[in-house]
Design a protein around this motif. Structure first.
Motif, PDB file in Angstrom:
ATOM      1  N   THR A  24       0.831  -1.207   0.000  1.00  0.00           N
ATOM      2  CA  THR A  24       0.000   0.000   0.000  1.00  0.00           C
ATOM      3  C   THR A  24       0.864   1.254   0.000  1.00  0.00           C
TER       4      THR A  24
ATOM      5  N   ASN B  75       0.512   4.033  -2.986  1.00  0.00           N
ATOM      6  CA  ASN B  75       0.247   5.459  -2.786  1.00  0.00           C
ATOM      7  C   ASN B  75       1.339   6.352  -3.358  1.00  0.00           C
TER       8      ASN B  75
ATOM      9  N   ARG C 248       0.625   6.252  -7.050  1.00  0.00           N
ATOM     10  CA  ARG C 248      -0.635   6.965  -7.306  1.00  0.00           C
ATOM     11  C   ARG C 248      -0.420   8.481  -7.285  1.00  0.00           C
ATOM     12  N   GLU C 249       0.281   8.960  -6.285  1.00  0.00           N
ATOM     13  CA  GLU C 249       0.487  10.409  -6.159  1.00  0.00           C
ATOM     14  C   GLU C 249       1.416  10.945  -7.250  1.00  0.00           C
TER      15      GLU C 249
ATOM     16  N   SER D  39      -7.678   3.986 -10.165  1.00  0.00           N
ATOM     17  CA  SER D  39      -7.097   2.880  -9.409  1.00  0.00           C
ATOM     18  C   SER D  39      -8.191   2.017  -8.823  1.00  0.00           C
TER      19      SER D  39
ATOM     20  N   LYS E  89      -4.371  -2.917  -8.084  1.00  0.00           N
ATOM     21  CA  LYS E  89      -3.697  -3.450  -6.888  1.00  0.00           C
ATOM     22  C   LYS E  89      -4.317  -4.786  -6.511  1.00  0.00           C
TER      23      LYS E  89
ATOM     24  N   LYS F  20       3.967  12.292   4.250  1.00  0.00           N
ATOM     25  CA  LYS F  20       2.559  11.899   4.185  1.00  0.00           C
ATOM     26  C   LYS F  20       2.367  10.410   4.438  1.00  0.00           C
ATOM     27  N   TYR F  21       3.322   9.588   3.981  1.00  0.00           N
ATOM     28  CA  TYR F  21       3.185   8.144   4.115  1.00  0.00           C
ATOM     29  C   TYR F  21       4.161   7.550   5.118  1.00  0.00           C
TER      30      TYR F  21
ATOM     31  N   VAL G 196       0.574   7.134   9.061  1.00  0.00           N
ATOM     32  CA  VAL G 196      -0.417   6.194   8.509  1.00  0.00           C
ATOM     33  C   VAL G 196      -1.125   5.455   9.643  1.00  0.00           C
TER      34      VAL G 196
ATOM     35  N   GLU H  90      -9.740   5.706  -1.505  1.00  0.00           N
ATOM     36  CA  GLU H  90      -8.724   6.472  -2.219  1.00  0.00           C
ATOM     37  C   GLU H  90      -7.324   5.928  -1.974  1.00  0.00           C
ATOM     38  N   ASN H  91      -6.932   5.825  -0.710  1.00  0.00           N
ATOM     39  CA  ASN H  91      -5.556   5.410  -0.415  1.00  0.00           C
ATOM     40  C   ASN H  91      -5.422   3.927  -0.076  1.00  0.00           C
TER      41      ASN H  91
END
Length: 231
Positions: free
Chosen positions: A23, A27, A30-31, A41, A62, A162-163, A168, A193-194
């Motif tokens: 994950t 992300n 994705r970003e 996605s 995914k 952010k991650y 998280v 979304e995430n």
């Protein structure tokens, strides 16, 4: 990559081992792609359906079990793949802890991933879980290079923060099940979304594998040599 109606799109599979940081890699990809075009996605094994229906510049699939058609797309280069890997015993223990799977459910889910990994391993970007923990910024840059994008230093720092695992953990621990923004799988639910699951990051060990269970897992799992070669 796929060429559909003269529009060149990126098709990306996030196909990591369960509980190995997949994950995180999802992300980051994705970003990076979302800041450079439209994306779609979905956590699914139905690659052909998604490609046929989506009109986004980039499509991210995914899953932990890549079927034959997906393996062929990876082998021919029509689809890129990012695959995170982890010590199998740690991953299975985490799978049992977070999702409440019993030992046989966990072994079955894990073996499905192993069998597909053995078929596509040399056609994807493989990232060890320990590298994500030790050098997340390096992993972000590796993913960016693999996707053919060049993020600036501030973008890399933003994604790193952010991650971050602690962040998280806080976000996923506060998750609530809401219609439209989460999907219920029965044994858990995730953000649409995430893809964070409820209690996504393991805070404490509620499940620990004893010697007997560890020996049973090692005896049951088959064709593991390639997996261990990447750790």
């Amino acid at each position: 990559m796929l060429n559909r109606k003269r529009k060149r799109i990126m098709l990306l599979s996030i196909c990591g081992m369960p509980r190995s940081g997949s994950t995180f890699s999802f992300n980051i990809a994705r970003e990076l792609l979302a800041s450079r075009g439209s994306i779609y996605s979905e956590p699914t094994e139905e690659i052909e359906r998604v490609v046929a229906q989506s009109h986004a510049d980039s499509i991210i699939i995914k899953n932990h079990n890549v079927h034959e058609s997906g393996i062929e797309l990876l082998k021919t280069g029509a689809m890129k793949g990012i695959c995170t890997v982890r010590d199998p015993l740690d991953a299975i223990e985490s799978l049992m802890d977070i999702f409440g799977f019993d030992i046989q459910q966990s072994i079955h889910a894990f073996q499905l991933w192993v069998d597909s990994f053995n078929a596509f391993h040399d056609h994807v970007l493989v990232i060890p879980y320990k590298t994500i923990n030790a050098s997340p910024m390096k992993v972000i840059l590796r993913i960016a290079r693999y996707l053919g994008v060049t993020p600036g230093p501030l973008e890399v720092l933003r994604l790193r923060r952010k991650y971050d695992k602690k962040r998280v953990m806080k976000v996923s621990n506060k998750m609530s099940q809401q219609a439209g923004s989460t999907t219920d799988l029965g044994f858990t639910y995730y953000d649409n979304e995430n893809f964070f699951h409820r209690r996504h990051v393991r805070q404490e060990k509620r499940v620990s594998l004893d010697k007997e269970t560890t020996a049973h897992i090692k005896q049951q799992l088959q064709r593991m040599d390639l997996v261990y070669s990447y750790l």
